[in-house]
Design a protein around this motif. Structure first.
Motif, PDB file in Angstrom:
ATOM      1  N   LEU A  44       0.833  -1.204   0.000  1.00 42.91           N
ATOM      2  CA  LEU A  44       0.000   0.000   0.000  1.00 42.91           C
ATOM      3  C   LEU A  44       0.865   1.251   0.000  1.00 42.91           C
ATOM      4  CD1 LEU A  44      -2.883   1.099   0.084  1.00 42.91           C
ATOM      5  CD2 LEU A  44      -2.821   0.944   2.552  1.00 42.91           C
ATOM      6  N   GLY A  45       2.007   1.181   0.674  1.00 38.40           N
ATOM      7  CA  GLY A  45       2.890   2.333   0.748  1.00 38.40           C
ATOM      8  C   GLY A  45       2.727   3.087   2.057  1.00 38.40           C
ATOM      9  N   GLU A  46       3.149   4.342   2.041  1.00 43.55           N
ATOM     10  CA  GLU A  46       3.095   5.153   3.254  1.00 43.55           C
ATOM     11  C   GLU A  46       1.702   5.744   3.439  1.00 43.55           C
ATOM     12  OE1 GLU A  46       5.934   8.366   5.454  1.00 43.55           O
ATOM     13  OE2 GLU A  46       5.490   8.772   3.356  1.00 43.55           O
ATOM     14  N   VAL A  47       1.209   5.658   4.663  1.00 44.40           N
ATOM     15  CA  VAL A  47      -0.087   6.246   5.018  1.00 44.40           C
ATOM     16  C   VAL A  47       0.089   7.059   6.288  1.00 44.40           C
ATOM     17  CG1 VAL A  47      -1.494   4.441   3.940  1.00 44.40           C
ATOM     18  CG2 VAL A  47      -0.823   4.210   6.326  1.00 44.40           C
ATOM     19  N   SER A  48      -0.784   8.052   6.456  1.00 40.61           N
ATOM     20  CA  SER A  48      -0.759   8.881   7.657  1.00 40.61           C
ATOM     21  C   SER A  48      -1.906   8.488   8.562  1.00 40.61           C
ATOM     22  CB  SER A  48      -0.908  10.366   7.296  1.00 40.61           C
ATOM     23  OG  SER A  48       0.256  10.819   6.669  1.00 40.61           O
ATOM     24  N   ILE A  49      -1.573   8.318   9.823  1.00 40.22           N
ATOM     25  CA  ILE A  49      -2.593   8.028  10.830  1.00 40.22           C
ATOM     26  C   ILE A  49      -2.725   9.288  11.667  1.00 40.22           C
ATOM     27  CG2 ILE A  49      -3.195   6.601  12.813  1.00 40.22           C
ATOM     28  CD1 ILE A  49      -1.436   4.394  11.522  1.00 40.22           C
ATOM     29  N   PHE A  50      -3.961   9.786  11.772  1.00 39.87           N
ATOM     30  CA  PHE A  50      -4.189  11.009  12.528  1.00 39.87           C
ATOM     31  C   PHE A  50      -3.940  10.783  14.005  1.00 39.87           C
ATOM     32  CE2 PHE A  50      -6.627  11.939   8.728  1.00 39.87           C
ATOM     33  CZ  PHE A  50      -6.312  13.267   8.506  1.00 39.87           C
ATOM     34  N   GLY A  51      -3.297  11.759  14.600  1.00 42.73           N
ATOM     35  CA  GLY A  51      -3.092  11.752  16.046  1.00 42.73           C
ATOM     36  C   GLY A  51      -3.951  12.847  16.651  1.00 42.73           C
ATOM     37  N   ASP A  52      -3.398  13.573  17.571  1.00 44.59           N
ATOM     38  CA  ASP A  52      -4.101  14.671  18.215  1.00 44.59           C
ATOM     39  C   ASP A  52      -3.311  15.950  18.033  1.00 44.59           C
ATOM     40  OD1 ASP A  52      -6.262  13.165  19.340  1.00 44.59           O
ATOM     41  OD2 ASP A  52      -4.856  12.382  20.838  1.00 44.59           O
ATOM     42  N   ARG A  53      -3.985  17.061  18.254  1.00 42.47           N
ATOM     43  CA  ARG A  53      -3.315  18.353  18.201  1.00 42.47           C
ATOM     44  C   ARG A  53      -2.271  18.378  19.321  1.00 42.47           C
ATOM     45  NH1 ARG A  53      -4.209  23.374  16.285  1.00 42.47           N
ATOM     46  NH2 ARG A  53      -6.247  22.822  15.447  1.00 42.47           N
ATOM     47  N   GLU A  54      -1.086  18.844  18.984  1.00 39.08           N
ATOM     48  CA  GLU A  54      -0.031  18.954  19.973  1.00 39.08           C
ATOM     49  C   GLU A  54      -0.001  20.382  20.521  1.00 39.08           C
ATOM     50  OE1 GLU A  54       3.558  17.542  18.126  1.00 39.08           O
ATOM     51  OE2 GLU A  54       2.713  15.555  17.795  1.00 39.08           O
ATOM     52  N   LEU A  55       0.792  20.597  21.537  1.00 40.88           N
ATOM     53  CA  LEU A  55       0.873  21.915  22.170  1.00 40.88           C
ATOM     54  C   LEU A  55       1.560  22.921  21.244  1.00 40.88           C
ATOM     55  CD1 LEU A  55       1.970  20.761  25.733  1.00 40.88           C
ATOM     56  CD2 LEU A  55      -0.328  21.393  24.971  1.00 40.88           C
ATOM     57  N   LYS A  56       1.026  24.136  21.209  1.00 41.83           N
ATOM     58  CA  LYS A  56       1.616  25.192  20.383  1.00 41.83           C
ATOM     59  C   LYS A  56       2.903  25.679  21.026  1.00 41.83           C
ATOM     60  CE  LYS A  56      -2.580  26.954  18.292  1.00 41.83           C
ATOM     61  NZ  LYS A  56      -3.491  28.091  18.134  1.00 41.83           N
ATOM     62  N   GLU A  57       3.784  26.181  20.162  1.00 41.36           N
ATOM     63  CA  GLU A  57       5.050  26.722  20.635  1.00 41.36           C
ATOM     64  C   GLU A  57       5.169  28.158  20.141  1.00 41.36           C
ATOM     65  OE1 GLU A  57       8.725  24.104  20.989  1.00 41.36           O
ATOM     66  OE2 GLU A  57       9.174  25.371  19.245  1.00 41.36           O
ATOM     67  N   TYR A  58       5.575  29.057  21.030  1.00 44.09           N
ATOM     68  CA  TYR A  58       5.716  30.481  20.724  1.00 44.09           C
ATOM     69  C   TYR A  58       7.177  30.860  20.918  1.00 44.09           C
ATOM     70  CZ  TYR A  58       0.710  30.176  21.640  1.00 44.09           C
ATOM     71  OH  TYR A  58      -0.618  29.793  21.623  1.00 44.09           O
ATOM     72  N   SER A  59       7.742  31.585  19.950  1.00 44.34           N
ATOM     73  CA  SER A  59       9.132  32.011  20.114  1.00 44.34           C
ATOM     74  C   SER A  59       9.340  33.386  19.496  1.00 44.34           C
ATOM     75  CB  SER A  59      10.090  30.991  19.508  1.00 44.34           C
ATOM     76  OG  SER A  59       9.839  30.843  18.135  1.00 44.34           O
ATOM     77  N   PHE A  60      10.239  34.139  20.101  1.00 44.57           N
ATOM     78  CA  PHE A  60      10.607  35.449  19.582  1.00 44.57           C
ATOM     79  C   PHE A  60      11.951  35.836  20.166  1.00 44.57           C
ATOM     80  CE2 PHE A  60       7.946  36.211  23.310  1.00 44.57           C
ATOM     81  CZ  PHE A  60       8.673  37.129  24.047  1.00 44.57           C
ATOM     82  N   ALA A  61      12.539  36.870  19.587  1.00 44.29           N
ATOM     83  CA  ALA A  61      13.823  37.388  20.063  1.00 44.29           C
ATOM     84  C   ALA A  61      13.741  38.909  20.111  1.00 44.29           C
ATOM     85  CB  ALA A  61      14.946  36.937  19.143  1.00 44.29           C
ATOM     86  N   SER A  62      14.442  39.495  21.054  1.00 48.48           N
ATOM     87  CA  SER A  62      14.492  40.943  21.187  1.00 48.48           C
ATOM     88  C   SER A  62      15.702  41.279  22.051  1.00 48.48           C
ATOM     89  CB  SER A  62      13.203  41.480  21.822  1.00 48.48           C
ATOM     90  OG  SER A  62      13.194  42.892  21.819  1.00 48.48           O
ATOM     91  N   PHE A  63      15.680  42.435  22.660  1.00 43.24           N
ATOM     92  CA  PHE A  63      16.769  42.769  23.576  1.00 43.24           C
ATOM     93  C   PHE A  63      16.259  43.693  24.674  1.00 43.24           C
ATOM     94  CE2 PHE A  63      16.918  46.219  20.542  1.00 43.24           C
ATOM     95  CZ  PHE A  63      17.381  47.326  21.236  1.00 43.24           C
ATOM     96  N   PHE A  64      16.980  43.660  25.793  1.00 47.10           N
ATOM     97  CA  PHE A  64      16.710  44.550  26.920  1.00 47.10           C
ATOM     98  C   PHE A  64      17.750  45.667  26.832  1.00 47.10           C
ATOM     99  CE2 PHE A  64      15.613  40.271  28.754  1.00 47.10           C
ATOM    100  CZ  PHE A  64      14.238  40.436  28.656  1.00 47.10           C
ATOM    101  N   PRO A  65      17.323  46.898  26.507  1.00 45.94           N
ATOM    102  CA  PRO A  65      18.299  47.976  26.346  1.00 45.94           C
ATOM    103  C   PRO A  65      18.786  48.511  27.696  1.00 45.94           C
ATOM    104  CG  PRO A  65      16.085  48.806  25.999  1.00 45.94           C
ATOM    105  CD  PRO A  65      15.957  47.322  26.217  1.00 45.94           C
TER     106      PRO A  65
END
Length: 191
Positions: A44-65
């Motif tokens: 059959l080949g490769e198939v995708s099995i649905f899982g569940d929504r995973e936790l979101k990840e938030y990232s950013f960069a800045s500086f403290f002057p």
């Protein structure tokens, strides 16, 4: 709860402690993964099995002057750069979630600080601390404990009966009175 809040500014609050970032990050990256499991099935080949929504990840960069500059600072009177570093590290080390809010968007969620890294000075900007932060969505879990009802096993000890013999008593009559069966006289005899 603690928060990071943005009104073209980011703020972080824990309980009553709030940190407003003096310099907005250029971008806020949000990764919203979904748990798929890809499997290869013979013929059959490769198939995708649905899982569940995973936790979101938030990232950013800045500086403290170290000093106010109207070109990039959102406000005056901000804390010293190392004060912000200490706050973020303390919040991370407390092992408690914080609230991340980006006003003007739908971002309003509990998060944990997964990674907080910083560098001291960049290109001769003395006293500035450049940082990057990665936070992951947090979900409280509730564990329900139900005590199992245990029933006591029947006692293996036989209940001891006391009988005081009377004049002319014989084991047959005692067995009839106690057990309701004369043939149980042997049991009384053995006891």
């Amino acid at each position: 709860t603690r928060f990071l809040d943005r009104v073209e500014t980011l703020n972080v609050v824990r309980g009553t402690e709030r940190v407003r970032l003096p310099v907005n990050p250029d971008t806020l990256n949000i990764n919203s993964p979904f748990g798929f499991n890809n499997v290869t099935i013979a013929n059959l080949g490769e198939v995708s099995i649905f899982g569940d929504r995973e936790l979101k990840e938030y990232s950013f960069a800045s500086f403290f002057p170290a000093n106010y500059n109207p070109t990039f600072c959102e406000y005056r009177g901000f804390k010293a750069p190392y004060t912000y570093v200490a706050i973020f590290e303390r919040w991370r080390d407390s092992k408690l979630p914080l609230r991340f809010i980006v006003t003007g968007t739908k971002v309003n969620t509990l998060v944990t600080i997964q990674d907080f890294s910083y560098e001291v000075e960049r290109a001769g900007n003395i006293g500035d601390i450049y940082f990057s932060i990665t936070m992951k969505q947090f979900k409280w879990i509730s564990v329900r404990y139900e005590a199992s009802k245990t029933t006591r096993p029947p006692s293996t000890k036989s209940k001891q009966r006391i009988y005081t013999t009377k004049q002319n008593d014989i084991l047959l009559h005692i067995a009839k009175r106690i057990y309701g069966n004369e043939k149980m006289w042997v049991k009384i005899y053995e006891a």
